[in-house]
Scaffold this active site. Structure first.
Site, PDB file in Angstrom:
ATOM      1  N   VAL A  87      44.073  25.270 -19.547  1.00 34.86           N
ATOM      2  CA  VAL A  87      44.199  24.419 -18.368  1.00 34.86           C
ATOM      3  C   VAL A  87      45.256  23.337 -18.525  1.00 34.86           C
ATOM      4  CG1 VAL A  87      41.777  24.847 -17.781  1.00 34.86           C
ATOM      5  CG2 VAL A  87      42.386  22.765 -19.040  1.00 34.86           C
ATOM      6  N   SER A  93      29.788  14.749 -15.266  1.00 32.04           N
ATOM      7  CA  SER A  93      28.696  14.244 -16.094  1.00 32.04           C
ATOM      8  C   SER A  93      28.191  12.945 -15.495  1.00 32.04           C
ATOM      9  CB  SER A  93      29.184  13.985 -17.517  1.00 32.04           C
ATOM     10  OG  SER A  93      28.189  13.309 -18.270  1.00 32.04           O
ATOM     11  N   TYR A 122      36.074   9.862 -22.939  1.00 32.39           N
ATOM     12  CA  TYR A 122      35.295  10.879 -22.232  1.00 32.39           C
ATOM     13  C   TYR A 122      34.680  10.369 -20.930  1.00 32.39           C
ATOM     14  CZ  TYR A 122      31.842  14.482 -21.253  1.00 32.39           C
ATOM     15  OH  TYR A 122      31.094  15.451 -20.637  1.00 32.39           O
TER      16      TYR A 122
END
Length: 255
Positions: free
Chosen positions: A76, A156, A178
């Site tokens: 990706v 998430s 993250y």
């Protein structure tokens, strides 16, 4: 870089009555279980993955379970690889009904904001955000050929600013690479939803929960099968289903 293998082109073309999905990062973990779940519904499923050996193994395992699976070489973070993936899907099916943007990384650790290596942040954003934009834009022409196109972005709850700023809430560790990359992904999902409103392309974000995968050294409390449930559900929503929203298995998650 992209690669090619015989298994990406072997097999018969997908018929017009069979749904077609592409799942990125589908060679293991949550992505594999999303592919398996959609395959169990009778869908043809493209297994998007950059690792050739793991991709082929996943395709073989899915086919052994009766799934019409085909491999899609896909990194990706690489423009040429993503363009090649779109060609594989077009050659195999001529269209795409569902794109599940599942591929993601944590960026590694530690991620305390005052001491972080900024390359960790850059890597997380490149895969978790820019990679999603790159893949989505490359596959949109094929999605527009579908009668009921769907896009599911695997996010998430740690990307929820509402939950992150709620007093007393425990939403993951301090992670300046993250967690903000998932917040960024959520914001990107909203922008796509605004542009695609009224086109028939429904896009939503999903939280799989704290799943035991190699991203967290298998410390999660949920299985990959459980983590796939919400993504499969959002892949199969009706034409009047939700658009531009964020869900987990139990319901809507606040942005």
């Amino acid at each position: 870089m992209s690669d090619t293998t015989n298994e990406t082109t072997n097999g018969t073309a997908v018929g017009p009555d069979r749904k077609v999905a592409l799942v990125t990062g589908a060679n293991k973990g949550i992505g594999y279980e999303i592919a398996a779940g959609l395959g169990a519904l009778g869908w043809a499923v493209g297994v998007g993955a950059r690792d050739e050996a793991r991709r082929e193994a996943a395709v073989e395992k899915l086919r052994a379970a009766g799934v019409d699976a085909f491999g899609v070489p896909l990194d990706v973070t690489d423009d040429a690889s993503v363009a090649g993936a779109a060609r594989v899907v077009e050659e195999r099916a001529g269209r795409l009904d569902v794109l599940v943007n599942n591929a993601g990384i944590t960026g590694g650790g530690p991620q305390d904001p005052t001491t972080v290596d900024v390359d960790r942040v850059r890597a997380a954003v490149e895969t978790n955000v820019i990679g999603v934009i790159r893949v989505t834009n490359a596959l949109l022409p094929l999605l527009r050929r579908s009668a009921s196109p769907r896009i599911v972005n695997v996010s998430s709850s740690v990307g929820s600013l509402t939950l992150q700023t709620k007093p007393g809430a425990q939403v993951g560790p301090v992670a300046v690479a993250y967690s903000p990359s998932k917040t960024f992904l959520n914001a990107v999902t909203v922008q796509y939803a605004k542009e695609l409103a009224g086109t028939g392309v429904l896009i939503n974000a999903v939280c799989p929960g704290y799943v035991a995968t190699d991203l967290n050294a298998f410390q999660g409390v949920r299985t990959p099968e459980q983590g796939a449930i919400a993504a499969i559900r959002l892949s199969t929503i009706p034409d009047d289903g939700p658009h531009g929203r964020f869900f987990d298995e139990d319901g809507e998650v606040p942005w």
